[in-house]
Motif scaffolding. Structure first.
Motif, PDB file in Angstrom:
ATOM      1  N   ALA A 407      47.526  33.913  46.621  1.00  0.00           N
ATOM      2  CA  ALA A 407      47.668  35.005  45.655  1.00  0.00           C
ATOM      3  C   ALA A 407      46.624  34.921  44.551  1.00  0.00           C
ATOM      4  O   ALA A 407      46.277  35.943  43.931  1.00  0.00           O
ATOM      5  N   ARG A 408      46.106  33.733  44.304  1.00  0.00           N
ATOM      6  CA  ARG A 408      45.097  33.574  43.251  1.00  0.00           C
ATOM      7  C   ARG A 408      43.881  34.455  43.505  1.00  0.00           C
ATOM      8  O   ARG A 408      43.180  34.845  42.576  1.00  0.00           O
ATOM      9  N   ARG A 409      43.625  34.755  44.759  1.00  0.00           N
ATOM     10  CA  ARG A 409      42.475  35.592  45.094  1.00  0.00           C
ATOM     11  C   ARG A 409      42.554  36.951  44.400  1.00  0.00           C
ATOM     12  O   ARG A 409      41.529  37.555  44.083  1.00  0.00           O
ATOM     13  N   HIS A 410      43.781  37.432  44.142  1.00  0.00           N
ATOM     14  CA  HIS A 410      43.953  38.687  43.421  1.00  0.00           C
ATOM     15  C   HIS A 410      44.180  38.461  41.928  1.00  0.00           C
ATOM     16  O   HIS A 410      43.506  39.077  41.094  1.00  0.00           O
ATOM     17  N   GLU A 412      43.536  36.107  39.881  1.00  0.00           N
ATOM     18  CA  GLU A 412      42.467  35.530  39.073  1.00  0.00           C
ATOM     19  C   GLU A 412      41.173  36.344  39.177  1.00  0.00           C
ATOM     20  O   GLU A 412      40.108  35.889  38.762  1.00  0.00           O
ATOM     21  N   ASN A 413      41.310  37.571  39.699  1.00  0.00           N
ATOM     22  CA  ASN A 413      40.148  38.445  39.851  1.00  0.00           C
ATOM     23  C   ASN A 413      40.505  39.876  39.430  1.00  0.00           C
ATOM     24  O   ASN A 413      40.152  40.847  40.102  1.00  0.00           O
ATOM     25  N   ASP A 415      39.434  41.671  37.080  1.00  0.00           N
ATOM     26  CA  ASP A 415      38.347  42.498  36.567  1.00  0.00           C
ATOM     27  C   ASP A 415      37.710  43.349  37.662  1.00  0.00           C
ATOM     28  O   ASP A 415      36.856  44.193  37.376  1.00  0.00           O
ATOM     29  N   SER A 416      38.131  43.092  38.901  1.00  0.00           N
ATOM     30  CA  SER A 416      37.589  43.858  40.024  1.00  0.00           C
ATOM     31  C   SER A 416      38.427  45.120  40.246  1.00  0.00           C
ATOM     32  O   SER A 416      39.661  45.057  40.356  1.00  0.00           O
ATOM     33  N   TYR A 417      37.744  46.247  40.319  1.00  0.00           N
ATOM     34  CA  TYR A 417      38.451  47.518  40.520  1.00  0.00           C
ATOM     35  C   TYR A 417      39.188  47.511  41.860  1.00  0.00           C
ATOM     36  O   TYR A 417      40.338  47.958  41.955  1.00  0.00           O
ATOM     37  N   THR A 418      38.527  47.019  42.908  1.00  0.00           N
ATOM     38  CA  THR A 418      39.157  46.977  44.236  1.00  0.00           C
ATOM     39  C   THR A 418      40.412  46.120  44.222  1.00  0.00           C
ATOM     40  O   THR A 418      41.447  46.487  44.816  1.00  0.00           O
ATOM     41  N   THR A 419      40.348  44.976  43.534  1.00  0.00           N
ATOM     42  CA  THR A 419      41.512  44.093  43.453  1.00  0.00           C
ATOM     43  C   THR A 419      42.665  44.775  42.735  1.00  0.00           C
ATOM     44  O   THR A 419      43.825  44.685  43.165  1.00  0.00           O
ATOM     45  N   ILE A 420      42.369  45.462  41.636  1.00  0.00           N
ATOM     46  CA  ILE A 420      43.411  46.144  40.870  1.00  0.00           C
ATOM     47  C   ILE A 420      44.115  47.198  41.730  1.00  0.00           C
ATOM     48  O   ILE A 420      45.350  47.312  41.720  1.00  0.00           O
ATOM     49  N   ILE A 421      43.331  47.936  42.508  1.00  0.00           N
ATOM     50  CA  ILE A 421      43.926  48.938  43.398  1.00  0.00           C
ATOM     51  C   ILE A 421      44.837  48.273  44.428  1.00  0.00           C
ATOM     52  O   ILE A 421      45.949  48.750  44.705  1.00  0.00           O
ATOM     53  N   ASP A 422      44.394  47.159  45.008  1.00  0.00           N
ATOM     54  CA  ASP A 422      45.193  46.449  46.004  1.00  0.00           C
ATOM     55  C   ASP A 422      46.490  45.915  45.392  1.00  0.00           C
ATOM     56  O   ASP A 422      47.560  46.014  46.009  1.00  0.00           O
ATOM     57  N   VAL A 423      46.400  45.339  44.202  1.00  0.00           N
ATOM     58  CA  VAL A 423      47.595  44.823  43.543  1.00  0.00           C
ATOM     59  C   VAL A 423      48.584  45.950  43.267  1.00  0.00           C
ATOM     60  O   VAL A 423      49.792  45.822  43.503  1.00  0.00           O
TER      61      VAL A 423
END
Length: 476
Positions: A407-410, A412-413, A415-423
């Motif tokens: 889960a840290r991959r999301h 702790e990241n 600031d990434s737009y793609t990560t925020i959308i995935d979360v």
């Protein structure tokens, strides 16, 4: 007693099962503490039963066939620790009988003995975390079938019809427990050094090993989810990230019978008056290579707990039988056997029935702890941001983020737009009612996703957030 086991027929297998039940039954009646990996398997089985796929919607490095078994158990018995223990005991019985029978069929001992079954049952009950239905125990079944095929191949150098099966069974073991993938090197070296060298043989071995894994990877690729299985299963294997649950002293205390028996067997085989045919010697060398492969697999285990040493049980039972059958002084063999039996018995019941001796084993990190009293939520859909599964014991996991190291991959990241959308999509798909934030990440998350932040409010504990409105259970 030992003489009977050395020369007895199949009835001695029932004696082995009797010892297994006698050692395990008191603790099954007493009730065993739940261990961290076991809770993880229960949660994954429950989540898969609810319709959330492994890797894509449940982030964990558990191998796929083990996940499937745990899902089936949850369908049949629910979140039942006892079901794991009972199924595991029957599986050890089956493995011990199968192991002993194929050793006898290959005539690897001078006497037709089923002592390997007894040693298998005893060594497979070294500590209470051996009792559960671990991926190691599940995968070990196919390692044994592959070993039987390897012994058959070593006996018939001119025929290659077993080689594909060796690779196939080792691949199936890998799909239950990925560190077992190193056993393909064991099989390759064994065939290279101990049998006739033919290119066709190694191509068959490679094809048999890659076929099941390739089918699995292709199925994820066809549904456009290859990244999920890569990051959550394959890449984790190479990262060599292990959660260590017990200290070196505890491992040493628990595993002493295995080490001592191997040393005694080695001294007997090397220094004793041995009369073995060439085939028997080659099988002994193959089992020594198993020991090496088992040692390598330990370095790639996700959870470094005593139960991962189950992979050493077959070679210890194999070589231990040579010691007891070859020792010149019968009374010495009897003494070693009964001392081993008493030690294993104490290793199991000492912690729970003799409080003063419980300090010998430092297993605090291994056992699931009760939720703190101020965590006054039970049977809630929960997300824990951080290491540890204790809070999930009385709750239901929500979102794919079950394993923190993945889960840290999301989280702790952010600031990434793609990560925020995935979360955000993961929260919409399976929204938690309670969030336990161990790393103070939620404020940043809600800052990036204010619409999500409006759905939650802080509880009395500053690290706990509660959803303001109830949600329906998310089931696919």
């Amino acid at each position: 007693m030992l003489r009977f086991l050395l020369t007895g027929g199949f009835s001695s297998v029932f004696v082995a099962w009797f010892f297994l039940v006698v050692i395990r039954l008191p603790l099954l009646i007493h009730g065993l503490p739940m261990i961290q990996p076991e809770l993880n398997w229960l949660l994954i089985g429950e989540r898969l039963h609810r319709g959330f796929m492994i890797y894509t919607e449940t982030w964990d490095s558990l191998s796929p066939l083990s996940a499937g078994v745990y899902a089936l158990i949850d369908i049949l018995f629910g979140r039942s620790q006892l079901a794991y223990h009972i199924i595991a005991m029957f599986l050890v019985m089956i493995q011990s009988a199968y192991f002993s029978m194929f050793l006898q069929r290959h005539e690897l001992y001078n006497d037709r003995t089923h002592l390997p079954a007894l040693l298998y049952c005893l060594c497979g009950t070294l500590f209470y975390d051996f009792y559960t239905l671990s991926p190691v125990l599940l995968g070990l079944t196919f390692l044994l079938i592959g070993l039987n095929a390897l012994f058959t191949q070593l006996d018939r150098d001119d025929v290659d019809d077993e080689v594909f099966g060796i690779g196939f069974y080792l691949s199936m073991a890998t799909l239950f427990y990925i560190p077992f993938g190193w056993f393909i090197i064991f099989a390759f070296v064994a065939l290279l050094l101990l049998s006739a060298v033919r290119l066709r043989k190694f191509l068959l071995l490679a094809f048999g090993f890659t076929l099941p894994i390739a089918i699995l990877l292709l199925s994820f690729y066809l549904v456009n989810e290859y990244d999920a299985i890569y990051f959550n299963w394959i890449a984790v294997f190479w990262q060599r990230y292990s959660v260590i649950y017990t200290d070196f002293k505890t491992f040493l205390i628990i595993l002493q019978p295995l080490g001592i028996l191997l040393v005694l067997a080695a001294s007997q085989l090397i220094g004793g008056n041995t009369r073995f045919i060439n085939y028997q010697i080659r099988c002994q060398q193959a089992m020594f290579m198993w020991l090496l492969a088992a040692g390598v697999s330990l370095f790639f285990a996700d959870d470094f707990a005593p139960y991962i040493f189950l992979v050493f049980v077959p070679p210890v039972a194999f070589f231990g039988t040579y010691y007891f059958s070859m020792v010149r002084k019968a009374w010495l063999g009897e003494l070693v056997f009964w001392l081993m039996l008493l030690y294993i018995g104490f290793n199991n019941v000492g912690k729970f029935y003799f409080p003063l001796s419980a300090t010998l084993w430092n297993d605090t990190a291994l056992i699931v702890k009760k939720n703190p009293e101020h965590y006054n939520f039970r049977q809630k859909r929960l997300l824990v941001i951080g290491q540890g599964l204790d809070e999930y014991k009385d709750n239901i996991p929500a979102t794919p983020y079950l394993t923190w190291r993945l889960a840290r991959r999301h989280f702790e990241n952010l600031d990434s737009y793609t990560t925020i959308i995935d979360v955000y999509n993961n929260f919409l798909q399976d929204p938690p009612e309670v969030i336990v934030d161990k790393h103070n990440i939620v404020p940043t998350l809600f800052k990036r996703l204010p619409a999500l932040g409006k759905e939650y409010s802080k509880g009395t504990d500053p690290n706990v957030y509660f959803r303001k409105s109830p949600v329906k259970a998310a089931v696919h």
